[in-house]
Design an enzyme around this catalytic site. Sequence first.
Site, PDB file in Angstrom:
ATOM      1  N   LYS A 114       0.833  -1.201   0.000  1.00  0.00           N
ATOM      2  CA  LYS A 114       0.000   0.000   0.000  1.00  0.00           C
ATOM      3  C   LYS A 114       0.875   1.261   0.000  1.00  0.00           C
ATOM      4  O   LYS A 114       0.575   2.254  -0.669  1.00  0.00           O
ATOM      5  CB  LYS A 114      -0.912  -0.011   1.233  1.00  0.00           C
ATOM      6  CG  LYS A 114      -2.043   0.993   1.210  1.00  0.00           C
ATOM      7  CD  LYS A 114      -3.021   0.677   0.098  1.00  0.00           C
ATOM      8  CE  LYS A 114      -4.232   1.588   0.125  1.00  0.00           C
ATOM      9  NZ  LYS A 114      -5.190   1.263   1.189  1.00  0.00           N
ATOM     10  N   GLU A 156      -6.337   0.190   7.469  1.00  0.00           N
ATOM     11  CA  GLU A 156      -6.313  -0.863   6.460  1.00  0.00           C
ATOM     12  C   GLU A 156      -6.523  -2.222   7.106  1.00  0.00           C
ATOM     13  O   GLU A 156      -5.954  -2.513   8.174  1.00  0.00           O
ATOM     14  CB  GLU A 156      -4.946  -0.844   5.746  1.00  0.00           C
ATOM     15  CG  GLU A 156      -4.880  -1.671   4.508  1.00  0.00           C
ATOM     16  CD  GLU A 156      -5.499  -0.971   3.316  1.00  0.00           C
ATOM     17  OE1 GLU A 156      -5.642  -1.631   2.274  1.00  0.00           O
ATOM     18  OE2 GLU A 156      -5.839   0.217   3.420  1.00  0.00           O
ATOM     19  N   ASP A 157      -7.348  -3.045   6.470  1.00  0.00           N
ATOM     20  CA  ASP A 157      -7.491  -4.462   6.821  1.00  0.00           C
ATOM     21  C   ASP A 157      -7.798  -4.676   8.301  1.00  0.00           C
ATOM     22  O   ASP A 157      -7.175  -5.510   8.980  1.00  0.00           O
ATOM     23  CB  ASP A 157      -6.231  -5.235   6.409  1.00  0.00           C
ATOM     24  CG  ASP A 157      -6.109  -5.342   4.896  1.00  0.00           C
ATOM     25  OD1 ASP A 157      -7.057  -4.940   4.203  1.00  0.00           O
ATOM     26  OD2 ASP A 157      -5.067  -5.809   4.408  1.00  0.00           O
ATOM     27  N   ASP A 182     -10.666   0.380   3.016  1.00  0.00           N
ATOM     28  CA  ASP A 182     -11.488  -0.785   2.682  1.00  0.00           C
ATOM     29  C   ASP A 182     -12.961  -0.401   2.577  1.00  0.00           C
ATOM     30  O   ASP A 182     -13.711  -0.993   1.787  1.00  0.00           O
ATOM     31  CB  ASP A 182     -11.324  -1.877   3.746  1.00  0.00           C
ATOM     32  CG  ASP A 182      -9.912  -2.427   3.774  1.00  0.00           C
ATOM     33  OD1 ASP A 182      -9.272  -2.425   2.719  1.00  0.00           O
ATOM     34  OD2 ASP A 182      -9.451  -2.841   4.847  1.00  0.00           O
ATOM     35  N   ASN A 306     -12.700 -11.567  -5.265  1.00  0.00           N
ATOM     36  CA  ASN A 306     -11.430 -11.926  -5.888  1.00  0.00           C
ATOM     37  C   ASN A 306     -10.905 -13.217  -5.285  1.00  0.00           C
ATOM     38  O   ASN A 306     -11.045 -13.424  -4.083  1.00  0.00           O
ATOM     39  CB  ASN A 306     -10.407 -10.802  -5.654  1.00  0.00           C
ATOM     40  CG  ASN A 306     -10.234  -9.906  -6.846  1.00  0.00           C
ATOM     41  OD1 ASN A 306     -10.318 -10.356  -7.973  1.00  0.00           O
ATOM     42  ND2 ASN A 306      -9.992  -8.642  -6.596  1.00  0.00           N
TER      43      ASN A 306
END
Length: 784
Positions: A114, A156-157, A182, A306
């Site tokens: 990132k 993030e995450d 996200d 995905n």
Amino acid sequence: MRNAGARPEPRRGAIALSKPVPSDLASNALHYHRSPRPGKLEIRATKPLGTQYDLSLAYSPGVGAACLAIASDPAEAAELTARQNLVAVITNGTAVLGLGDIGPLAAKPVMEGKAVLFKKFAGIDVFDIEVEEKDVDRLVDLVAALEPTFGGINLEDIKAPQCFEVERKLRERMKIPVFHDDQHGTAMVVGAAVLNALELSGKKLSEVRIVTSGAGAAALACVDFLVELGASPQNITVTDIDGVVYKGRPSMNERMAIYARETDARALGDVIGGADVFLGLSAAGVLKPEMARRMGEKPLIMALANPTPEIEPEAARAARPDAMICTGRSDYPNQVNNVLCFPYIFRGALDVGATTINEAMKLAAVRAIAELAHEPPSDVVARAYGGQSRQFGAQSLIPSPFDPRLILRIAPAVARAAMESGVALRPISDFAAYEETLARFVFRSGFIMKPLMQAAKRDPRRVVYAEGEDERVLRAVQIVVDEGVAKPILIGRPDVIIARLERFGLSVRPDRDFDLINPLDDPRYRDYVATYLERAGRRGVTPDNARTKVRTNTTVIAAVALVRGDADAMLCGLDGRFKSRLAYIRDIIGLTPGVTDFAAMSLVITAKGPFFITDTHVRDDPADFEIAETAMLCARQVRRFGLTPKVAFLSHSDFGSDDGASPRKMRRALEILRVRAPDIEADGEMQADAALSESVRERLVTSSPLDGEANLLVMPNLDAANIAYSLAVSLADALPVGPLLIGGARPAHIIRPSTTSRGIVNLTAFAVVEAQDERRDARPQSAA
């Protein structure tokens, strides 16, 4: 029927690993991360640290001055430190890609990834921070305490629903932007796709029915944002692994409850009928073809899981040929990728010192993304997709993540919205200047080419392109026409050119936007043959040969058009050898009176600035007077870029340290230049480090006419020049412009086969300015 929405959510814009990584990819990825050194990041100093004095400025005692200035006025931190261009990418590793809770250490490769995306796409520096903490309040305390270090926070995450609470509490406590990518990054790109899809289908967002598969952070953020854009909550049905989110359902959190419906439906199949939009952020195979067939007219199917989407695009298209389809994968059109958004919204926010990223800024970014999809595709995008072009339509609802124009559209829109909504601490007063600084992320040649571009636009001249059927030329012509740089003339077969324009999604057309010379059927053919014989008939060109060449050799046709006055400048050479093209130009166009031969100057734009190198392509081993002549001719061209030429005659010798033939030649060339052009700032002979460093030069000679760095580097022979040029481009990751052909009687340039369409545009602007000067010089003195 049960859905799979509660599985660990794939992050948009990266490859989620819900399946094992193929062994060859895994092996390559591990090698990539290990070699030549571990990881993907490093820290580099931006200021010189070569001397003890440098260290005293960077650290004790000099650093104290910067500390006291910030203590007195905290706003000074934006000017004296890297804080305002520094973002923290922070995770606790609880929702990493499609792998779920693998912990913060295992998340570090993703956070480094990132970080490099921030740097690559928007020039933003990042520290990645992986935190071993799952308690919401303790995590919030930890991140909030970092505020003095950073200009922004990218969460993030972090798993749902904790991520919502973490972001909310941090936004309440911190005076810098906090952004959970996200959630919001995916939501913004989805919003842009939905707006454009509904535009094509003729539907209104307030009226369409939306069904989701997935109720995690990204899915709920998407529906929240669609409501912000105008969707009706009553028209949204959320489903997850436990089926429809309905009122009274026991297995849901408070965020899901906002969208709970009063309904007896319990499965995705029960609610998909008649839906206008399917938004999938769940797992593979959830949307069956028979479900897609029951959706409303011209549906939008967003299957974003995905690596395997909720329905394969081929199956969706077979079931619903009228559907518009988006995925999260890069190998299909309409990739919903949050890299379309997050670098640029942070860029705009940081540049105005925003205290937050609010709804107005997000809406501005979405509109900018949606509008960019309507613009003709750039050549950079086409190269990223193997030469294929996509123009706005069902196959191109949103821009490509590779589109270099994203920063030029999104960052200014976000900055303006921050200012208008009152959250900007450092408002931008000159947006034109701001947009120029952003242009370096699109075309590194932007600043150095600016004077030429502006001059070309003031009086566009006719430029003939020998390879008029080449894709790069066609893309360049689109830019040239759009920006008003020149009046193009293309040599090529009309049917081929028109077919390729349509294939590449370009809007320019012959007669309306550019002229054509058809080598197979042009009414001027006989006149062109006569002119060619007149110019080259005594150089081995027979009448039969001339008739053949004027049908088949586009360089010959372009050169004849130029000398006949049908064009003002020419570009050729995208295929073939440089010197063979030069031979035609020499025979037909000839030299400027008084010039002994052609020369070639190449521009390389490096992190240190622009440097011109000569002679990179023409003269093998020039004599001293030829080198002096080349330096004078090139100095004139350097001035066209708005720069003062600073000439260094280079050698392996420094100011007489060696008395070999080459150093003596360069010393004599300097003496000739000083006699013939005493106004040019020049010195030599010297080595390259002396040319590029005034401090090195001062240690070698007591005085030098050169002030600062030389920018025109004159080499002793073709080998040295071409090698230096190639090394600069390769080792310094420099952007090449040229070669610029110098000394011709008319403006003519030979393009290298590796030149991009933007490089062709740059050469076009240069040729136009040459043609302007030529016309001005030809005017009677009384008319000047």
